[in-house]
Design a protein around this motif. Structure first.
Motif, PDB file in Angstrom:
ATOM      1  N   GLY A   8      15.228 -46.808  88.028  1.00 24.64           N
ATOM      2  CA  GLY A   8      15.735 -45.873  87.815  1.00 24.64           C
ATOM      3  C   GLY A   8      14.333 -44.631  87.382  1.00 24.64           C
ATOM      4  N   VAL A   9      14.453 -43.427  87.859  1.00 29.17           N
ATOM      5  CA  VAL A   9      13.997 -42.746  87.039  1.00 29.17           C
ATOM      6  C   VAL A   9      14.268 -40.942  87.033  1.00 29.17           C
ATOM      7  CG1 VAL A   9      11.768 -42.742  88.759  1.00 29.17           C
ATOM      8  CG2 VAL A   9      13.170 -41.471  89.834  1.00 29.17           C
ATOM      9  N   ALA A  10      13.589 -40.301  86.089  1.00 30.09           N
ATOM     10  CA  ALA A  10      14.057 -39.081  85.571  1.00 30.09           C
ATOM     11  C   ALA A  10      15.383 -39.563  84.797  1.00 30.09           C
ATOM     12  CB  ALA A  10      14.279 -37.941  86.487  1.00 30.09           C
ATOM     13  N   LYS A  11      16.188 -39.052  85.426  1.00 32.50           N
ATOM     14  CA  LYS A  11      18.177 -38.805  84.973  1.00 32.50           C
ATOM     15  C   LYS A  11      19.038 -40.001  85.538  1.00 32.50           C
ATOM     16  CE  LYS A  11      18.323 -33.558  83.503  1.00 32.50           C
ATOM     17  NZ  LYS A  11      19.798 -33.058  83.645  1.00 32.50           N
ATOM     18  N   ILE A  12      17.871 -41.057  86.648  1.00 28.95           N
ATOM     19  CA  ILE A  12      18.931 -41.935  87.360  1.00 28.95           C
ATOM     20  C   ILE A  12      18.789 -42.853  87.047  1.00 28.95           C
ATOM     21  CG2 ILE A  12      18.914 -43.011  89.474  1.00 28.95           C
ATOM     22  CD1 ILE A  12      17.622 -40.500  91.132  1.00 28.95           C
ATOM     23  N   PRO A  13      19.177 -43.676  86.424  1.00 34.63           N
ATOM     24  CA  PRO A  13      19.205 -44.421  85.541  1.00 34.63           C
ATOM     25  C   PRO A  13      19.006 -46.596  86.523  1.00 34.63           C
ATOM     26  CG  PRO A  13      21.859 -44.416  86.132  1.00 34.63           C
ATOM     27  CD  PRO A  13      21.371 -43.195  86.750  1.00 34.63           C
ATOM     28  N   ASP A  14      19.184 -47.195  86.286  1.00 35.77           N
ATOM     29  CA  ASP A  14      18.624 -48.520  86.835  1.00 35.77           C
ATOM     30  C   ASP A  14      19.186 -48.750  87.694  1.00 35.77           C
ATOM     31  OD1 ASP A  14      15.920 -47.772  85.023  1.00 35.77           O
ATOM     32  OD2 ASP A  14      16.401 -49.402  83.741  1.00 35.77           O
ATOM     33  N   TYR A  15      19.572 -49.969  88.983  1.00 41.45           N
ATOM     34  CA  TYR A  15      20.407 -50.041  89.111  1.00 41.45           C
ATOM     35  C   TYR A  15      19.859 -51.645  90.007  1.00 41.45           C
ATOM     36  CZ  TYR A  15      23.464 -46.224  89.660  1.00 41.45           C
ATOM     37  OH  TYR A  15      24.353 -44.540  89.036  1.00 41.45           O
ATOM     38  N   VAL A  16      21.093 -52.308  90.439  1.00 38.95           N
ATOM     39  CA  VAL A  16      21.710 -53.854  90.668  1.00 38.95           C
ATOM     40  C   VAL A  16      21.778 -53.609  92.316  1.00 38.95           C
ATOM     41  CG1 VAL A  16      22.344 -56.163  90.395  1.00 38.95           C
ATOM     42  CG2 VAL A  16      21.294 -54.764  88.394  1.00 38.95           C
TER      43      VAL A  16
END
Length: 67
Positions: A8-16
């Protein structure tokens, strides 16, 4: 089935992402909240195995898994 871990970048979290052999998206969930998505596709009993693999997998790599 394939597993992809997306950073993720900035306010976007890591995803699978979980994809089938045709690379169709089966599930898309946050790394810290996999429960409901895995239950929906019938892999709730394999959540511990999948999350262990996800935690070891570097971002941006695709890994094929067999269940």
């Amino acid at each position: 089935m394939y597993v992809i871990k997306v950073k993720g970048v900035a306010k976007i979290p890591d995803y699978v992402q979980l994809r089938d052999d045709s690379f169709t998206l089966l599930a898309y969930f946050r790394v810290d909240r996999p429960d409901k998505s895995l239950d929906k596709i019938g892999l709730g009993d394999k959540a511990a195995q999948i999350m262990q693999l996800v935690n070891e997998l570097p971002f941006g790599q695709i890994k094929k898994i067999e269940f």
